[in-house]
Design a protein around this motif. Structure first.
Motif, short mmCIF file in Angstrom:
data_model
loop_
_atom_site.label_atom_id
_atom_site.label_comp_id
_atom_site.label_asym_id
_atom_site.label_seq_id
_atom_site.Cartn_x
_atom_site.Cartn_y
_atom_site.Cartn_z
N GLN A 105 -32.35 53.50 23.45
CA GLN A 105 -30.97 53.05 23.34
C GLN A 105 -30.30 53.43 22.02
N SER A 106 -31.02 54.15 21.16
CA SER A 106 -30.41 54.68 19.94
C SER A 106 -31.10 55.99 19.59
N ASP A 107 -30.42 56.79 18.78
CA ASP A 107 -31.01 58.07 18.36
C ASP A 107 -32.25 57.87 17.51
N ALA A 108 -32.23 56.87 16.63
CA ALA A 108 -33.39 56.65 15.77
C ALA A 108 -34.63 56.37 16.62
N MET A 109 -34.48 55.56 17.65
CA MET A 109 -35.61 55.26 18.52
C MET A 109 -36.01 56.49 19.34
N SER A 110 -35.04 57.30 19.74
CA SER A 110 -35.36 58.54 20.45
C SER A 110 -36.19 59.47 19.59
N LEU A 111 -35.84 59.57 18.32
CA LEU A 111 -36.61 60.42 17.39
C LEU A 111 -38.02 59.89 17.22
N GLY A 112 -38.15 58.57 17.07
CA GLY A 112 -39.48 57.98 16.93
C GLY A 112 -40.34 58.24 18.16
N ALA A 113 -39.73 58.11 19.34
CA ALA A 113 -40.45 58.35 20.58
C ALA A 113 -40.89 59.80 20.70
N ALA A 114 -39.98 60.72 20.35
CA ALA A 114 -40.30 62.15 20.45
C ALA A 114 -41.42 62.54 19.50
N LYS A 115 -41.42 61.97 18.31
CA LYS A 115 -42.46 62.29 17.34
C LYS A 115 -43.82 61.76 17.80
N GLU A 173 -33.73 71.96 17.81
CA GLU A 173 -35.10 72.47 17.66
C GLU A 173 -36.00 72.09 18.83
N GLY A 174 -35.47 71.33 19.80
CA GLY A 174 -36.24 71.00 20.98
C GLY A 174 -37.11 69.77 20.87
N LEU A 175 -36.99 69.01 19.78
CA LEU A 175 -37.78 67.79 19.65
C LEU A 175 -37.28 66.72 20.61
N THR A 176 -35.97 66.51 20.64
CA THR A 176 -35.35 65.60 21.61
C THR A 176 -34.45 66.42 22.52
N GLN A 177 -33.96 65.78 23.58
CA GLN A 177 -33.27 66.57 24.60
C GLN A 177 -31.78 66.23 24.78
N ALA A 178 -31.35 65.02 24.39
CA ALA A 178 -29.94 64.68 24.61
C ALA A 178 -29.56 63.44 23.82
N THR A 179 -28.24 63.30 23.61
CA THR A 179 -27.68 62.10 23.02
C THR A 179 -26.28 61.91 23.58
N ALA A 212 -49.04 63.13 20.30
CA ALA A 212 -49.99 62.92 21.40
C ALA A 212 -50.14 64.15 22.28
N GLY A 213 -49.49 65.24 21.91
CA GLY A 213 -49.59 66.46 22.71
C GLY A 213 -48.74 66.44 23.97
N ARG A 214 -47.73 65.56 23.99
CA ARG A 214 -46.86 65.45 25.16
C ARG A 214 -45.50 66.10 24.86
N ASP A 215 -45.51 67.38 24.59
CA ASP A 215 -44.26 68.09 24.32
C ASP A 215 -43.36 68.16 25.55
N ASP A 216 -43.92 67.86 26.72
CA ASP A 216 -43.14 67.88 27.95
C ASP A 216 -42.34 66.61 28.16
N LEU A 217 -42.61 65.57 27.39
CA LEU A 217 -41.92 64.29 27.56
C LEU A 217 -40.47 64.42 27.10
N ILE A 218 -39.53 63.98 27.92
CA ILE A 218 -38.11 64.03 27.58
C ILE A 218 -37.72 62.75 26.86
N SER A 219 -37.06 62.89 25.73
CA SER A 219 -36.61 61.75 24.94
C SER A 219 -35.12 61.87 24.67
N VAL A 220 -34.36 60.84 25.04
CA VAL A 220 -32.90 60.85 24.83
C VAL A 220 -32.47 59.58 24.13
N GLY A 221 -31.31 59.64 23.47
CA GLY A 221 -30.79 58.48 22.75
C GLY A 221 -29.28 58.41 22.81
N ILE A 222 -28.74 57.42 22.10
CA ILE A 222 -27.30 57.23 22.01
C ILE A 222 -26.92 57.06 20.55
N ASP A 223 -26.00 57.84 20.05
CA ASP A 223 -25.40 57.73 18.71
C ASP A 223 -24.69 59.03 18.32
#
Length: 326
Positions: free
Chosen positions: A224-234, A261-267, A239-250
């Protein structure tokens, strides 16, 4: 897979508020104008910093003085600051509340003093106080659009996790509602984990580590926020899950860089700088007796940013000139 690039019509609409502010008339000598008081929850959040920057720019352009007070996320301190502003006979109060206690007491005190209140971002829900207008992101619509886009990326089926902000806050409730509406419209989506991470990147990182351990086959995380999306993506990358999609709001500068750079996918990018400009423009109209047609609620569209269109935007498009230097 369907893409949802921003339309040029939406971009034009987002620019409309800033252009309209340039037409705001100056009708009195600066020394005769009342001071506009601003009480903001904190000046650490990039959203609030940008909103106050927008307020300062609009006030300077119109020849008004601002008295800005930051409560450092302390409800008692915010109430005291508002009372001090009212003693100084401000002409209007622009209010970003820290919490329900400060919200109820602050609005009621301003009402008792006959001072108009323009609320930004956080709606003071409790108490019987009256707002002149409320300016905020359409968080329900933003979350619904983002989750709809997210589900499309995973073929409209599969397991996802949700990272919530501070439970009970206006933004958390509205973003939960918006994504839930998208979930109800997409029967193939299964939410297998929901956890509050309080808008915080580190909490989101730890929460995602736990979720990936218990639910290793999730396909995506709606934060629900970009900061949390970044934490999830990292956490996913670790964990080797580069395929996991992480999105946030902000629409934070850090999130735009992460999308590039492809770490997160949308905001969904908010427009706090312009919302700050709007708050000052409305406060001036109210003080000069020209605010009769100001809507009680002014919800602003957010902009969906993905790898498809991230190159079209700069952080300053949403967070003001200072954001490009971050």
């Amino acid at each position: 897979m369907t893409n949802f690039p921003i339309s040029r019509r939406m971009a034009s609409r987002l620019m409309g508020t800033a252009c309209a502010l340039a037409l705001l008339p100056i009708t009195a000598a600066a020394q005769d104008k009342p001071v506009i008081g601003v009480s903001v929850a904190d000046q650490r959040s990039l959203f609030y910093i940008a909103a106050v920057d927008g307020m300062r720019a609009a006030a300077e352009k119109a020849g008004y003085e601002l008295n800005v007070q930051s409560a450092s996320n302390n409800s008692r301190q915010q109430i005291d600051q508002i009372n001090n502003l009212l003693v100084q006979q401000i002409g209007a109060l622009i209010f970003i509340s820290q919490g329900s206690t400060a919200a109820a007491a602050g609005v009621r005190a301003a009402n008792d003093a006959g001072v108009p209140v323009v609320a930004v971002d956080q709606r003071p829900e409790s108490g019987d106080g009256q707002l002149d207008t409320f300016i905020a992101t359409d968080s329900v619509g933003a979350a619904r659009e983002l989750c709809t886009w997210l589900f499309d990326q995973i073929g409209n089926e599969g397991k996802i996790a949700v990272l919530q902000g501070v439970l009970g806050s206006t933004a958390e409730q509205q973003r939960s509602q918006g994504c839930n509406e998208a979930i109800e419209a997409t029967p193939g989506i299964e939410v297998v984990a929901t956890q509050a991470a309080n808008w915080d990147e580190n909490e989101a990182y730890r929460a995602t580590q736990n979720i990936l351990t218990s639910q290793p086959d999730i396909k995506a995380i709606f934060a629900q926020s970009d900061a949390m999306s970044l934490g999830a993506a990292k956490a996913a990358r670790q964990a080797g899950r580069d395929d996991l999609i992480s999105v946030g709001i902000d629409g934070f500068p850090t999130q735009l860089a992460a999308i590039r750079e492809g770490l997160t996918q949308a905001t969904m990018a908010q427009i706090p700088y312009r919302m700050g400009e709007m708050a000052v423009a409305d406060a001036i109209r109210i003080m000069t007796g020209e605010g009769g047609d100001i809507p009680a609620e002014q919800y602003q569209d957010a902009v969906l940013i993905t790898s498809e269109n991230v190159g079209e935007f700069k952080p300053s498009d949403f967070y003001g000139p200072a954001a490009d230097k971050m």
